[in-house]
Design an enzyme around this catalytic site. Structure first.
Site, short mmCIF file in Angstrom:
data_model
loop_
_atom_site.label_atom_id
_atom_site.label_comp_id
_atom_site.label_asym_id
_atom_site.label_seq_id
_atom_site.Cartn_x
_atom_site.Cartn_y
_atom_site.Cartn_z
N ARG A 51 0.80 -1.18 -0.19
CA ARG A 51 -0.05 0.13 0.20
C ARG A 51 0.89 1.27 0.22
NH1 ARG A 51 -2.94 -4.01 1.87
NH2 ARG A 51 -1.20 -4.44 2.84
N THR A 52 1.87 1.69 1.20
CA THR A 52 2.33 2.55 0.95
C THR A 52 3.18 2.83 -0.68
OG1 THR A 52 3.01 2.09 3.29
CG2 THR A 52 4.78 3.74 2.27
N LYS A 80 25.42 -3.81 -2.64
CA LYS A 80 26.85 -3.62 -2.55
C LYS A 80 27.55 -3.65 -1.80
CE LYS A 80 26.17 -2.51 -8.18
NZ LYS A 80 26.76 -2.13 -8.39
N ARG A 101 11.56 3.77 2.66
CA ARG A 101 11.07 2.86 3.65
C ARG A 101 11.91 2.40 4.02
NH1 ARG A 101 6.00 -0.90 3.98
NH2 ARG A 101 5.24 0.98 4.84
N HIS A 129 6.06 6.52 11.47
CA HIS A 129 5.29 6.20 9.86
C HIS A 129 4.19 6.91 9.87
CE1 HIS A 129 3.70 3.92 6.51
NE2 HIS A 129 3.63 2.82 6.88
#
Ligand code: NCD
Length: 304
Positions: A51-52, A80, A101, A129
């Site tokens: 969703r986000t 890496k 995120r 959040h």
């Protein structure tokens, strides 16, 4: 230039204005269809999301803008060994705004210090959040009609559930909000929220392990998933994962006007039968997430 790392960076007036813009977008989407023409949003997701990330991307497309990014750390140069700081320095030369995120608490904050463009925290570990909170506030406002004078119960993993931390912070600034924290002992709301937010602001709150104790009083029941990925061992997760399961019988004790929210994804904590109850608002909540993110992108890009 402004970022959004913590919900408390927005004043109540600014949050109310974002909600107003989101409501206007819902009513008149065509007015906004070209607002971000030639602008690019980068979505940098070092942790899973449905969703986000997709609502951010849909939001930018609906504003007429474009999107670039990655959806897992493994497909970026962090695999890496590149640092977040270096990634951000580079990406901020490609994009006009960044949603990020990351599993590490504070990573989006570090990113914002290195970025030439606004950075939005799309979830940092078990911490915060803020855009989920904006989504939650828009939903409560639209479905209950107010953000003041509510009783909200948060249920489930209140320790690792970042959406609860941000929402409790945000609602602590509205008037006459009573909070009920429902969790097993091991997953209680962190002390810093009680000591640094609720107590200083004189917020009325209770903690309980019993989902039914305050059910008849709640205006909002905010269910959450037990955050498996933040546990140190699987045995604890298995023991705690089904602590609460909201079903139709339990919900029958709630107010007719109550609403049930959940940031999603749901695992077991809400029985499927509850979806048919008119008080179940979690899917519409996910939909509102797109509109409030549209409003936020406009604000941070300084577009009227
Ligand atoms: C939440 C999250 O990522 O913290 N999901 C979301 O963004 N809608 C809740 C969760 O993962 O349980």
């Amino acid at each position: 230039m402004r970022h959004l790392i913590d919900i408390l960076e927005l004043s109540v007036d600014e949050i109310d204005a974002l909600i107003e813009t989101a409501n206007d977008i819902i009513a008149n989407p065509e007015k906004y269809a070209e607002k971000c023409r030639h602008k690019k949003l980068a979505t940098l997701f070092f942790e899973p999301s449905t969703r986000t990330r997709l609502s951010f991307e849909a939001a930018m497309y609906e504003l007429g803008g474009n999107v670039l990014g990655f959806s897992e750390a493994a497909s970026s140069s962090s695999a890496k060994g590149e640092s977040v700081s270096d990634t951000i320095k580079v990406v901020s030369s490609y994009a006009d705004i960044i949603a990020m995120r990351h599993p590490k608490e504070g990573a989006p904050m570090v990113a914002s210090m290195k970025s030439d463009v606004p950075v939005i925290n799309a979830g940092d570990g078990g911490h915060n959040h803020p855009t989920q909170t904006l989504t939650d506030l828009l939903t409560i406002k639209r479905e209950i009609g107010r953000l003041d004078n509510i009783v909200i119960g948060y249920c489930g993993d209140l320790k690792f559930g970042r959406t609860v931390h941000s929402l409790a912070n945000a609602l602590s600034r509205y008037k006459n909000v009573k909070m009920v924290f429902i969790s097993p002992e091991e997953l209680r709301i962190p002390d810093y929220i009680i000591e640094e937010v609720l107590k200083p602001l004189g917020i009325e709150y209770v903690e309980t392990a019993d989902l039914m104790e305050y059910m008849p009083e709640l205006d909002v029941l905010y269910m959450t998933r037990v955050q498996r990925e933040r546990f140190f061992n699987e045995a604890d997760y298995i023991r705690l994962k089904d602590s609460y399961i909201l079903d139709a019988e339990k919900l029958s004790h709630a107010k007719e006007t109550a609403c049930v929210l959940h940031p999603l994804p749901r695992v077991n904590e809400i029985a499927i039968e509850v979806d048919e109850d008119p008080r179940a608002k979690y899917f519409i909540q996910a939909k509102y997430g797109k509109y409030i993110r549209m409003a936020l992108i406009l604000k941070l890009l300084g577009i009227e």
